[in-house]
Scaffold this active site. Structure first.
Site, PDB file in Angstrom:
ATOM      1  N   GLU A 305      45.484  18.657  95.969  1.00 18.64           N
ATOM      2  CA  GLU A 305      45.955  19.338  94.766  1.00 18.64           C
ATOM      3  C   GLU A 305      44.821  20.493  94.559  1.00 18.64           C
ATOM      4  O   GLU A 305      45.042  21.536  94.209  1.00 18.64           O
ATOM      5  CB  GLU A 305      46.154  18.684  93.639  1.00 18.64           C
ATOM      6  CG  GLU A 305      47.135  17.317  93.875  1.00 18.64           C
ATOM      7  CD  GLU A 305      48.416  17.971  94.209  1.00 18.64           C
ATOM      8  OE1 GLU A 305      48.704  18.941  94.023  1.00 18.64           O
ATOM      9  OE2 GLU A 305      49.191  17.248  95.135  1.00 18.64           O
ATOM     10  N   HIS A 308      45.219  23.489  96.938  1.00 17.56           N
ATOM     11  CA  HIS A 308      46.249  24.487  96.436  1.00 17.56           C
ATOM     12  C   HIS A 308      45.601  25.462  95.450  1.00 17.56           C
ATOM     13  O   HIS A 308      46.198  26.607  95.383  1.00 17.56           O
ATOM     14  CB  HIS A 308      47.101  23.620  95.494  1.00 17.56           C
ATOM     15  CG  HIS A 308      48.230  22.931  96.165  1.00 17.56           C
ATOM     16  ND1 HIS A 308      49.030  23.772  97.094  1.00 17.56           N
ATOM     17  CD2 HIS A 308      48.920  21.755  96.361  1.00 17.56           C
ATOM     18  CE1 HIS A 308      50.163  22.868  97.598  1.00 17.56           C
ATOM     19  NE2 HIS A 308      50.103  21.832  96.988  1.00 17.56           N
TER      20      HIS A 308
HETATM   21  N1  TRP Z   1      53.341  20.677  94.491  1.00 20.19           N
HETATM   22  C1  TRP Z   1      53.140  19.215  94.475  1.00 20.19           C
HETATM   23  C2  TRP Z   1      52.278  18.934  95.437  1.00 20.19           C
HETATM   24  O1  TRP Z   1      51.128  19.257  95.628  1.00 20.19           O
HETATM   25  C3  TRP Z   1      54.536  18.458  94.353  1.00 20.19           C
HETATM   26  C4  TRP Z   1      55.077  18.049  93.206  1.00 20.19           C
HETATM   27  C5  TRP Z   1      54.655  17.462  92.281  1.00 20.19           C
HETATM   28  C6  TRP Z   1      56.749  18.241  92.906  1.00 20.19           C
HETATM   29  N2  TRP Z   1      55.562  17.331  91.212  1.00 20.19           N
HETATM   30  C7  TRP Z   1      56.532  17.675  91.578  1.00 20.19           C
HETATM   31  C8  TRP Z   1      57.438  18.912  93.420  1.00 20.19           C
HETATM   32  C9  TRP Z   1      57.830  17.641  90.969  1.00 20.19           C
HETATM   33  C10 TRP Z   1      58.753  18.829  92.906  1.00 20.19           C
HETATM   34  C11 TRP Z   1      58.954  18.213  91.702  1.00 20.19           C
HETATM   35  O2  TRP Z   1      52.840  18.456  96.658  1.00 20.19           O
HETATM   36 ZN    ZN Z   2      51.301  20.200  97.764  1.00 23.01          ZN
END
Ligand code: TRP
Ligand code: ZN
Length: 882
Positions: A305, A308
């Site tokens: 995270e 990201h």
């Molecule tokens: N982007 C998140 C990750 O780091 C993934 C994610 C978290 C997600 N909560 C979510 C995707 C709810 C869809 C719905 O991987």
């Molecule tokens: Zn991710």
């Protein structure tokens, strides 16, 4: 809940928005059931767009309360508001304008856990992928980027904490009993990265000084009393920040970085700008309650995270088809981080095990899709292991093809060129083409062609000419919607070994490019000829798993044993041991089915036991080698007409044989692999625990008694040891008083700790055999089970369906019918969770005919419901059809 309307989204239809969003101001007046949301959007019409084009905003279950244009009420004739959209006509042709939207939402009633929701007294948000439109009408798509100013107003009572993205602007008293806080995020971002958290939480604080000397405040918020369990996450965060500076040159860009742990969460964690929200399972850890696997997961997800922030947030996706742009790359980055923090080969083995057990079945079944899909009905269903893990493997292959320096040059170019933009996979790949001068056109098929390529290899040695010829053939299987596949560019890391274990240096190679130890397979069939090879070589192909393929290469047990002893790449040693094990396991499954006696080859058992006792090998490596391919690995390799009971019986018999042959080895390991002194979660200690617990498991077979596991359970001083002892008792001796007592004492000891109780549910859900279904059904009535909590549901129902082939897949089909009932029930509250658990049915066609028919009927029963969410409708129809 909205039921499915059958809408399909296609990549080919992508169009930029008609209006450009310049700024967003949001004011929330939080109330458990009636939260007021006021959104001010500053927009202007994009150059060249039709002057009459209306503004169309997304919504999901919204009711408009008021609407202003440049501070003045808009007449009703000028707009249309439905729960799903807001359309405003006759907007200014050239000048920017302000739209102010007011609506009310009910966070308590939001059981989908998408948008703003309130559980256990905490307000939190989840906006990826399309949750923001459940908060307010908005251009809710990732290519609409703007700076956000957020004001949160809430009762002081119960909500001392008011958090959002960016830097804190200020706060204070608002009116009677209420206070407010304001936040500003200067970095333009899409709505899916918005976050708000309000409530009453404890915090641990620290700080990090960045490479340019800026001090960043670090805060991790958890439930009161759980603060001490957040220190490992904080440590992992600081190590992640440092690593991203050192390895990718990426510095953090706000004054504060916050993590909030919540207990009701659909996924692992979410990278909202400056305010990551985590499933508390991936934050909280201490020796008494967390296993070594938990520590490793926390470290990896905290890193993921955090990473990201650059790969996803600063540079985001143009549309959701590009999801792998951020996820594949970020998984690659967290894999590299963990490899650097721990043992690289052991990490690689774990990654490949995971890829093969999760992604390969997806890629080989009805839900197969390309890493970069071109069509979807429900984007939530594309947060898949193909997008994440295969996406990471594709990034890894780019690094392999280019080499370390050119890969770095390409990454730098990517960060430089696209910072602040929403881009595509093509933009990403282009950076590496420009940095290296290499044409990645054929390579890009990895993004577009689904299915795991099968490479078949055969070698011939010519002693007179001193040449070794390696004939290679590739085949990419047909997948839903893709029948014809083109040959791929497959980078195969490869080495040739002499009988004494030394590697050959070929004087030249013809027939295929061979650079830096990597053979480039680009044709359907290709023969590489290695010159100057003094004696018959033993070939090691796909070292470090350089390409995510299935490899068919008939190597003798003697050759595999040589690789298992002499390969310098330890991943390849593990692969050789696995290649030795697999035919024995598959034969055992067939023999079990046919009622024959089961016996494994001596070379296999001997080589495995030599590796187990080899003190020059890391304990963690040895534990991985001894883990053997799983029952689902076996099912995948068998490929059809599968009988889970025969697979289970065959594997059990092989384990028993190894246990008997290696009894002394295991007893010695059990005594030697202790970890004296204070508990430490470091990789080396974890490896010793893993090997010791593996030895304990084999000893439970050799001794055929619960006594040793019972003693281990009673003497354990950490969760890893305790849980493994409990697992042995429950799985191997389910009817013994030792098992019953251990399960009861574990429950009583940890009844207050939901995350540990999840382990208690999972251990029982994975007890082999048909009787486990009744146990699972009973456990769902246990007061410690909570249907609305995704972690509980995954621990019990998810674990049962995904990882108990003999229990879930019992021959009378009751397991599948149970799942169908549960899916329909879960879907009414939480479609995303229901759809995900339903993917456990993805390999139903590989079952023997009686089970396959039961599975099909259960799926058909789900499909018949007229009230399915888009999420479940999409999965069930693809699963039945593909
Ligand atoms: N982007 C998140 C990750 O780091 C993934 C994610 C978290 C997600 N909560 C979510 C995707 C709810 C869809 C719905 O991987
Ligand atoms: Zn991710």
């Amino acid at each position: 809940m909205r039921t499915d309307i059958g809408q399909v989204i296609n990549l080919a239809d992508y169009q930029p928005t008609d209006f450009v969003l310049e700024r967003v101001d949001l004011t929330f007046e939080l109330d458990p059931e009636n939260t007021k949301v006021e959104a001010r959007l500053i927009l202007h019409r994009r150059d060249g767009v039709d002057k009459k084009a209306p503004l169309v905003l997304d919504g999901d279950e919204l009711t408009l309360s008021s609407l202003l244009l440049d501070q003045i009420d808009i007449p009703p004739a000028q707009y249309d508001a439905t729960p799903e959209s807001l359309t405003i006509r006759d907007l200014p042709e050239e000048t920017p304008f302000e739209v102010c939207i007011t609506n009310y939402i009910n966070p308590t009633a939001n059981t989908q856990l998408m948008g703003l929701y309130r559980t256990s007294g905490l307000y939190s948000t989840q906006c990826e992928a399309e949750g923001f439109r459940r908060i307010t009408y908005f251009p809710d798509r990732p290519d609409v980027l703007a700076p956000y100013t957020i004001t949160i107003i809430a009762a002081k009572e119960g909500n001392p904490l008011l958090l959002s993205n960016g830097n804190f602007l200020g706060g204070g008293n608002y009116d009677e009993g209420r206070h407010f806080a304001a936040w500003f995020d200067p970095h333009p971002k899409p709505s899916y990265l918005f976050a708000l958290v309000a409530g009453d939480l404890g915090v641990i604080e620290d700080s990090f000084t960045t490479m340019s000397g800026r001090e960043v405040a670090l805060k991790i918020y958890v439930e009161h009393g759980k603060e001490p369990r957040a220190t490992y996450a904080m440590d992992a965060l600081k190590r992640s920040m440092k690593w991203d500076e050192e390895v990718f040159g990426r510095e953090y860009d706000l004054d504060i970085f916050m993590i909030v742990a919540v207990s009701d969460f659909n996924m692992g964690a979410m990278e909202n700008k400056g305010l990551n929200v985590f499933n508390d399972k991936y934050v909280l850890a201490d020796p008494e309650t967390a296993t070594d696997a938990d520590y490793a997961n926390i470290e990896a997800i905290i890193a993921h995270e955090y990473f990201h922030n650059w790969t996803g947030n600063r540079i985001t996706c143009r549309d959701w088809f590009q999801l792998c742009l951020k996820e594949g790359l970020t998984v690659y980055r967290d894999h590299e981080f963990s490899a650097d923090q721990r043992s690289r080969p052991v990490k690689r083995i774990a990654e490949v095990r995971h890829l093969k057990s999760e992604q390969f079945p997806e890629d080989g079944g009805p839900l197969a899709h390309p890493v970069r899909p071109t069509t979807y009905r429900e984007i939530n269903n594309f947060y898949t292991t193909t997008v994440y893990e295969k996406g990471s493997e594709v990034t890894r292959m780019i690094a392999t093809l280019l080499g370390k320096d050119l890969f770095k040059k390409g990454m730098d170019l990517y960060f430089d060129r696209h910072d602040g933009q929403a881009v595509t996979i093509e933009d990403f790949v282009k950076c590496f083409e420009e940095a290296s001068g290499r044409d990645l056109g054929q390579f890009s098929l990895w993004y577009h062609q689904a299915g795991t390529p099968l490479v078949t290899a055969s070698g011939t040695y010519d002693a007179a000419a001193k040449t070794f010829s390696l004939a290679l053939e590739q085949m990419v299987p047909a997948t839903p919607g893709q029948s014809d596949k083109k040959p791929m560019h497959i980078p195969l890391s490869l080495a040739l070994f002499a009988e004494d274990g030394n590697a050959f240096e070929p004087s030249s190679v013809t027939g295929a490019e061979f650079t830096g130890g990597v053979l480039h397979l680009t044709e359907r069939t290709q023969t590489a000829v290695f010159q100057g090879i003094g004696s018959r070589p033993v070939v090691s192909i796909n070292r470090s798993f350089s390409a995510p393929i299935n490899l068919h290469f008939d190597q003798s047990p003697a050759d595999l044993a040589l690789l298992a002893r002499h390969e310098t790449d330890h991943f390849a040693r593990w692969q050789a041991l696995t290649d030795l094990a697999l035919p024995n396991l598959l034969k055992a499954a067939r023999d079990a089915r046919d009622g024959k006696t089961i016996a494994s080859e001596k070379t296999f058992v001997d080589t495995l036991l030599i590796a187990a006792a080899d003190e020059s090998l890391e304990p963690a490596f040895r534990a991985q080698a001894l883990a053997l391919p799983s029952e689902s690995d076996m099912a995948r390799e068998l490929g059809g007409n599968n009988d889970p009971d025969a697979i289970h019986a065959g594997r059990q018999a092989v384990i028993k044989q190894i246990a008997d042959a290696g009894k002394d080895v295991f007893a010695a390991l059990y005594d030697a692999m202790t970890t004296p002194g204070e508990f430490s979660p470091d990789a080396k200690s974890a490896g010793r625990r893993a090997l010791r617990n593996t030895a304990l498991t084999f000893l439970s077979y050799a001794e055929n008694s619960p006594a040793r596991a019972k003693a281990a359970f009673d003497g354990a001083n950490n969760m890893t040891d305790l849980l493994q002892a409990l697992t042995i008792l429950a799985h191997r001796f389910p009817d013994s008083s030792e098992a019953t007592d251990a399960l009861a004492s574990f429950r009583d000891r940890f009844a207050e700790n939901a995350l540990v109780i999840d382990k208690w549910f999972a251990v029982q859900a994975t007890i082999p055999g048909a009787g486990t279904l009744d146990r699972v059904v009973k456990l769902m009535d246990n007061p410690l089970f909570k249907r609305t909590n995704p972690n509980r549901m995954r621990a019990l129902v998810g674990t049962f369906a995904f990882t108990n082939p003999t229990g879930f897949g019992r021959a009378d089909g009751e397991g599948y019918r149970f799942l169908a009932r549960e899916i329909l029930d879960i879907d009414r509250r939480n479609p995303q969770l229901a759809a995900r658990i339903l993917t456990s049915m993805r390999s139903w066609r590989a079952l023997e005919p009686v089970r396959a028919e039961h599975a099909r009927a259960a799926l058909a029963e789900i499909a018949q419901s007229s009230e399915l969410s888009t999420d479940v409708r999409d999965i069930v129809e693809r699963t039945l059809k593909g």
